[in-house]
Design a protein around this motif. Structure first.
Motif, short mmCIF file in Angstrom:
data_model
loop_
_atom_site.label_atom_id
_atom_site.label_comp_id
_atom_site.label_asym_id
_atom_site.label_seq_id
_atom_site.Cartn_x
_atom_site.Cartn_y
_atom_site.Cartn_z
N PRO A 327 0.83 -1.21 0.00
CA PRO A 327 0.00 0.00 0.00
C PRO A 327 0.87 1.26 0.00
N THR A 328 0.23 2.40 -0.26
CA THR A 328 0.93 3.67 -0.19
C THR A 328 1.42 3.92 1.24
N ARG A 329 2.61 4.42 1.34
CA ARG A 329 3.22 4.67 2.64
C ARG A 329 2.44 5.74 3.40
N PRO A 330 2.07 5.50 4.68
CA PRO A 330 1.33 6.51 5.45
C PRO A 330 2.14 7.79 5.63
N GLU A 331 1.48 8.93 5.56
CA GLU A 331 2.16 10.21 5.75
C GLU A 331 2.75 10.31 7.15
N GLU A 332 2.13 9.64 8.12
CA GLU A 332 2.59 9.73 9.51
C GLU A 332 3.89 8.96 9.76
N LEU A 333 4.31 8.14 8.80
CA LEU A 333 5.51 7.31 8.97
C LEU A 333 6.72 8.06 8.41
N GLY A 334 7.75 8.17 9.23
CA GLY A 334 8.96 8.88 8.80
C GLY A 334 9.61 8.24 7.59
#
Length: 486
Positions: A327-334
């Motif tokens: 999936p697309t990488r979450p924005e909250e993940l560095g």
């Protein structure tokens, strides 16, 4: 009517005299565990186990079950003498069989429980035969090859009042229980989407069946290995591992990994049967711009979307991806933080936040990950001693205590839980096989239409039926080869 009073008085007098004599002699009954000293386990506190499939993963299951210190391995069964060697050497007193049916018939009075660690297509017939005998069962994931089989095993567990466990050891881990506590505390709000993924398969998929049969190894009983599956001549590069990529025997990347990876969100969100399924499947090219069609083999990659209706809540969207799709990488993940464990993982999106874990529910994290160390909640979920490593003992203790006991209630993956999870996993495979269902195009000998593509399959979970595309229903239940049945 006969007057039994004199007989009752005589019996009372005898009991009184016997009790008085014992008391005068200073004799009293001591529990056997006291007589035996530290570490002694009374025979009534031991579990007598027979294992079907004792090589490879089966050997690991034998070790795991035996490691409790409360198990006697009574019988071992495997169709491959070479693969069985390790377990046989570890338990030389255990009787050895090749045919599980003969073993269960001969050992019925000598065993309490059965473990099943065979290829997927044999799980249901072996487990159900044992359950009908009143034996507790431990079955490797996935608990069945077909949706119908999963439902039958789930119902049988309750009917025969036996203790059951599926071999998805992460369900005994602390991680998934931590996620349940976070979710119940409202830390991410109401779940709206779930993303699960794996880098499997790591075995061949999307390939044609080998065209040249060879002689099976001398130590392998090929006919017994085939079991419920249609008869085919033996081919290379199939046993002992690559059978996973063929529909006759395995359940692909979904069956291998989804019972580990989909389990955390299932437990956290309390999910049941999905209401619909749809998919896309990776193509296999055998020549320039030519897509291969290999319906006997699982695809090299897939993306499954399941939807779950929840009373009083919005429909939940649940994604599964394999073959390296993520999936697309979450924005909250560095940018330098790992998503899942790299190749596999889970992300649950909620109205107030997100949380993530690795395979087996390990390393749970709130997103952003800095939130994780700042949260401290009281422990409300039972922790299995030993976590994931305690999964076998979780079952052993419940078997010894019995169906309905307090230990039974602590089971991590009984069929009442593992059944609906397995059915949902296998719904993904039903969607994949429906996607590849084809019919000849009118007026053409070598062109085909694929009516199962581009549609949503609507699922009636209670009746195990696709309601809007009948050809898909052929994948709910297999026809077994003669000599095998449920």
């Amino acid at each position: 009517m006969k007057n039994n009073k004199p007989d009752q008085q005589l019996a009372s007098r005898r009991n009184f005299i016997k009790g008085s004599a014992l008391a005068a002699a200073g004799f009293f009954i001591v529990p056997r565990h006291v007589l035996g000293g530290p570490g002694f386990i009374a025979p009534s506190d031991r579990l007598r186990v027979a294992s079907i499939g004792v090589g490879g993963m089966g050997a690991g299951d034998v070790r795991g079950i035996f490691s409790s210190g409360k198990v006697d391995m009574i019988a071992l069964c495997d169709v491959d003498d070479t693969r069985a060697k390790q377990s046989r050497e570890a338990h030389p007193k255990a009787n050895y069989y090749k045919d599980y049916r003969i073993m269960l018939e001969k050992e019925e009075k000598n065993i309490d429980a059965v473990s099943v660690s065979t290829p997927d297509h044999m799980h249901a017939v072996q487990a159900l035969m044992a359950m009908k005998m009143g034996k507790h069962v431990y079955v490797q994931k996935p608990m069945s090859h077909d949706i119908y089989e999963a439902r039958m095993l789930t119902e049988a567990a309750e009917k025969y009042k036996v203790v059951t466990q599926m071999g998805n050891q992460g369900s005994s881990g602390d991680g998934v229980r931590q996620m349940v506590e976070w979710y119940n505390a409202g830390l991410i709000g109401e779940a709206t989407k779930v993303w699960t993924w794996t880098n499997r398969p790591v075995w061949p998929q999307g390939i044609p069946w080998p065209s040249t049969p060879i002689a099976p190894p001398a130590d392998l009983d090929w006919d017994l290995w085939l079991g419920t599956a249609p008869y085919k001549d033996y081919v290379g590069n199939l046993v002992p591992f690559n059978w996973r990529g063929w529909w006759d025997y395995g359940t692909g990347a979904l069956g291998d990994m989804a019972c580990h990876i989909m389990e955390p969100p299932f437990r956290v969100l309390g999910l049941g049967y999905p209401s619909s399924a749809e998919c896309s499947v990776g193509s296999v090219y055998v020549g320039e711009f030519q897509r291969g069609y290999f319906p006997d083999s699982c695809p090299p990659s897939s993306h499954i979307t399941l939807r779950f209706e929840r009373p009083g809540k919005e429909e939940l969207e649940f994604h599964w991806m394999d073959g390296g799709i993520q999936p697309t990488r979450p924005e909250e993940l560095g940018p330098n933080e790992m998503m899942g464990d790299g190749g596999n993982g889970v992300i649950i999106e909620g109205t107030k936040g997100k949380m993530m874990c690795s395979t087996y529910g390990a390393n749970p994290q709130l997103l952003p990950t800095s939130r994780t160390k700042d949260v401290s909640l009281p422990q409300t979920e039972y922790r299995v001693p030993g976590g994931s490593s305690g999964h076998y003992n979780n079952w052993v203790e419940a078997c010894i205590a019995g169906h309905g006991s307090e230990e039974f209630k602590k089971l991590s993956s009984p069929f009442s839980v593992a059944g609906p999870l397995t059915e949902s996993v296998l719904m993904g495979n039903l969607a994949i096989r429906s996607y590849d269902y084809r019919i000849p195009r009118t007026g053409s000998d070598n062109q085909f239409d694929y009516p199962g593509r581009g549609i949503k399959l609507v699922w009636d979970g209670a009746n195990m039926k696709i309601t809007n595309f009948d050809p898909a229903n052929q994948f709910v239940k297999r026809t077994y080869r003669e000599g095998y049945s449920l």
